[in-house]
Design a protein around this motif. Sequence first.
Motif, PDB file in Angstrom:
ATOM      1  N   PRO A  10       0.829  -1.208   0.000  1.00 41.78           N
ATOM      2  CA  PRO A  10       0.000   0.000   0.000  1.00 41.78           C
ATOM      3  C   PRO A  10       0.861   1.255   0.000  1.00 41.78           C
ATOM      4  CG  PRO A  10      -0.710  -1.550   1.697  1.00 41.78           C
ATOM      5  CD  PRO A  10       0.609  -2.033   1.190  1.00 41.78           C
ATOM      6  N   ARG A  11       0.479   2.261  -0.762  1.00 40.98           N
ATOM      7  CA  ARG A  11       1.250   3.500  -0.792  1.00 40.98           C
ATOM      8  C   ARG A  11       1.158   4.208   0.555  1.00 40.98           C
ATOM      9  NH1 ARG A  11       5.191   4.786  -2.838  1.00 40.98           N
ATOM     10  NH2 ARG A  11       4.712   6.999  -3.031  1.00 40.98           N
ATOM     11  N   ALA A  50      -3.684  -1.173  -5.749  1.00 41.07           N
ATOM     12  CA  ALA A  50      -4.519   0.012  -5.985  1.00 41.07           C
ATOM     13  C   ALA A  50      -3.986   0.825  -7.152  1.00 41.07           C
ATOM     14  CB  ALA A  50      -4.568   0.873  -4.718  1.00 41.07           C
ATOM     15  N   GLN A  51      -2.669   0.910  -7.284  1.00 45.12           N
ATOM     16  CA  GLN A  51      -2.075   1.739  -8.336  1.00 45.12           C
ATOM     17  C   GLN A  51      -2.314   1.141  -9.720  1.00 45.12           C
ATOM     18  OE1 GLN A  51      -0.589   1.478  -5.170  1.00 45.12           O
ATOM     19  NE2 GLN A  51      -1.463   3.518  -5.014  1.00 45.12           N
ATOM     20  N   PHE A  67      -6.227   3.545  -9.088  1.00 49.21           N
ATOM     21  CA  PHE A  67      -6.461   4.398  -7.919  1.00 49.21           C
ATOM     22  C   PHE A  67      -5.143   5.034  -7.480  1.00 49.21           C
ATOM     23  CE2 PHE A  67      -9.599   0.948  -7.823  1.00 49.21           C
ATOM     24  CZ  PHE A  67     -10.747   1.710  -7.978  1.00 49.21           C
ATOM     25  N   ARG A  68      -4.588   5.803  -8.378  1.00 48.62           N
ATOM     26  CA  ARG A  68      -3.309   6.459  -8.172  1.00 48.62           C
ATOM     27  C   ARG A  68      -3.547   7.959  -8.099  1.00 48.62           C
ATOM     28  NH1 ARG A  68       0.799   7.051 -13.208  1.00 48.62           N
ATOM     29  NH2 ARG A  68       2.506   8.185 -12.196  1.00 48.62           N
ATOM     30  N   THR A 127      -6.145  11.914  -3.379  1.00 48.12           N
ATOM     31  CA  THR A 127      -7.385  11.349  -2.823  1.00 48.12           C
ATOM     32  C   THR A 127      -8.125  12.493  -2.138  1.00 48.12           C
ATOM     33  OG1 THR A 127      -6.047  10.696  -0.925  1.00 48.12           O
ATOM     34  CG2 THR A 127      -6.535   9.004  -2.541  1.00 48.12           C
ATOM     35  N   SER A 152     -12.839   8.426  -2.688  1.00 49.09           N
ATOM     36  CA  SER A 152     -11.647   8.052  -3.447  1.00 49.09           C
ATOM     37  C   SER A 152     -10.645   7.287  -2.591  1.00 49.09           C
ATOM     38  CB  SER A 152     -10.989   9.302  -4.048  1.00 49.09           C
ATOM     39  OG  SER A 152     -10.568  10.194  -3.027  1.00 49.09           O
ATOM     40  N   ILE A 153     -10.457   7.711  -1.350  1.00 46.93           N
ATOM     41  CA  ILE A 153      -9.531   6.987  -0.480  1.00 46.93           C
ATOM     42  C   ILE A 153     -10.116   5.636  -0.087  1.00 46.93           C
ATOM     43  CG2 ILE A 153     -10.358   8.121   1.627  1.00 46.93           C
ATOM     44  CD1 ILE A 153      -6.802   6.846   0.903  1.00 46.93           C
ATOM     45  N   ARG A 189      -9.321   3.183  -2.784  1.00 51.94           N
ATOM     46  CA  ARG A 189      -7.916   2.787  -2.715  1.00 51.94           C
ATOM     47  C   ARG A 189      -7.695   1.801  -1.568  1.00 51.94           C
ATOM     48  NH1 ARG A 189      -3.096   7.171  -2.387  1.00 51.94           N
ATOM     49  NH2 ARG A 189      -3.784   7.504  -4.528  1.00 51.94           N
ATOM     50  N   GLN A 245      -8.700  -1.792  -2.338  1.00 51.03           N
ATOM     51  CA  GLN A 245      -7.716  -2.546  -3.106  1.00 51.03           C
ATOM     52  C   GLN A 245      -6.508  -2.919  -2.243  1.00 51.03           C
ATOM     53  OE1 GLN A 245      -8.249  -3.657  -6.176  1.00 51.03           O
ATOM     54  NE2 GLN A 245     -10.258  -2.671  -6.127  1.00 51.03           N
ATOM     55  N   ASP A 246      -6.103  -2.010  -1.356  1.00 45.77           N
ATOM     56  CA  ASP A 246      -4.979  -2.308  -0.461  1.00 45.77           C
ATOM     57  C   ASP A 246      -5.282  -3.502   0.438  1.00 45.77           C
ATOM     58  OD1 ASP A 246      -3.474  -0.219  -1.475  1.00 45.77           O
ATOM     59  OD2 ASP A 246      -4.128   1.214   0.041  1.00 45.77           O
TER      60      ASP A 246
END
Length: 480
Positions: A396-397, A428-429, A433-434, A437, A442-443, A446, A449-450
């Motif tokens: 996760p970013r 996510a990327q 979803f890059r 956010t 939107s978050i 993401r 997906q994380d």
Amino acid sequence: MRRQFELNAASVPDLANGRAQDKRWPVQYDSVEILALLADIATIFVASLVAAFAYMLLHGTSQEITRLASVALPTSVVFTAVAKSFKMYVPKALLDLRNQVRAVCAIWLGVFLILVATTFTLQMKSEIPWDFALIFGVGGLAILIAQRALLRDALRKGLAERRFSGRKIVLITDEAGRDLVNTLSDLGFFVERHFALPPARSSLQEELIGKVINYTRETEIREIFFGVTPDHWSRLKHAVAGLGVLPLRVRLVPTGASSDLFHRPSTELGGARCVELQRGPLSPVALLTKRALDICLAVAVLTVLSPLLLLVAVAIKLDSNGPVLFKQQRCGFNGRIFTIYKFRSMSVLEDGPTVVQARANDARLTRLGGWLRRMSIDEIPQLLNVLEGSMSVVGPRPHAVAHDNEFDKAVRNYAYRRRVKPGLTGLAQIRGFRGPTSTPASIELRVKQDLRYIDNWSLGLDLLILLQTPYELIRGRNAV
């Protein structure tokens, strides 16, 4: 009461079943997975033959066809093995064409690169010419994608029109399992008789078992299904014991809230069965594997790109005042704070309780900064974080501490992302979803997906994400 129970037993009209059976395909729903796998093998062999014939036409020789086409055997074995490990042949996965295309592209690219690397390593360039390999690679990918579209359409048609063939069954359900009649019919089963599970009274249950036994002995029933909540387990075991006189398979389709347990991984713990309610940190072997991959990739990329990184550093220094590297506090594994490294792309160095996210046409971007961010070159110094162990290549970013605290309050389960190390790229990327956010929605997308990545981690998934990342970088979705 007994008479009422008999009236509640529902049967499917034989005439309707007969008409439906006339339209059935000679394919069972249970066979879809193996048929899809065999279709991939056949497709790869066809692609190799097409490439071999094209090579023959280009070079005017017919002696190479058998030898060149033989490359399909190892290619198909590796491709289908990886695809099966990702459960790409499960009917539910086959219906998602977008994910299928992404996965096929990533796996095929990986297999093709292995083929090329093996060719050069073993000095087999004369055995597998480059023009044949190129035609095989491009043609094989195109045919596999076209085949996936045909499979998706056929599966949709089969489910919508109930075309799959299947066995005649008896279905016994509680209140929560009433809808299973339609579900099983869609999958090709012929529900010849549907019984309602009686209330918890032994006399009625014994009567039900007797009716099922008598009915199955007079018909061509092949299976008995129970669609009940696991809360009825003691009654279910008693019912199955009574049905033991029949030479038929008896299966349970769990219903109700507790049926979620059957979707979770389990292991033996002594004489008991242990169900995993939440996936813990990776096993020691998995951690070692992931760490080894991180170090190898970080060292390799930094070594190969060192001239580029030096040029970028000089360009940043000449473009604007300020340091080459931007440092900021981020939230990492288990909530620990670490310092992240990036190439500076803005005229400000925000790192505190208030951090404004980058946005399109941001006035804070330097002349060089916009290009660095669009191509994600500003993220490359994070490989230093990978080497020091605060980050992984895939995960996760990480967000600024100020944003992390904000998102934690706005999005449920946000903190679950901290169960693994943050990464340079992630699921996510590659799913689009890059970037910034700006809204809770939107978050939340993401984070979803994380968490999916965390719950389904495997080395293969990491490799799949790494293979798809360059495509996303070129595509530039949501890059700011």
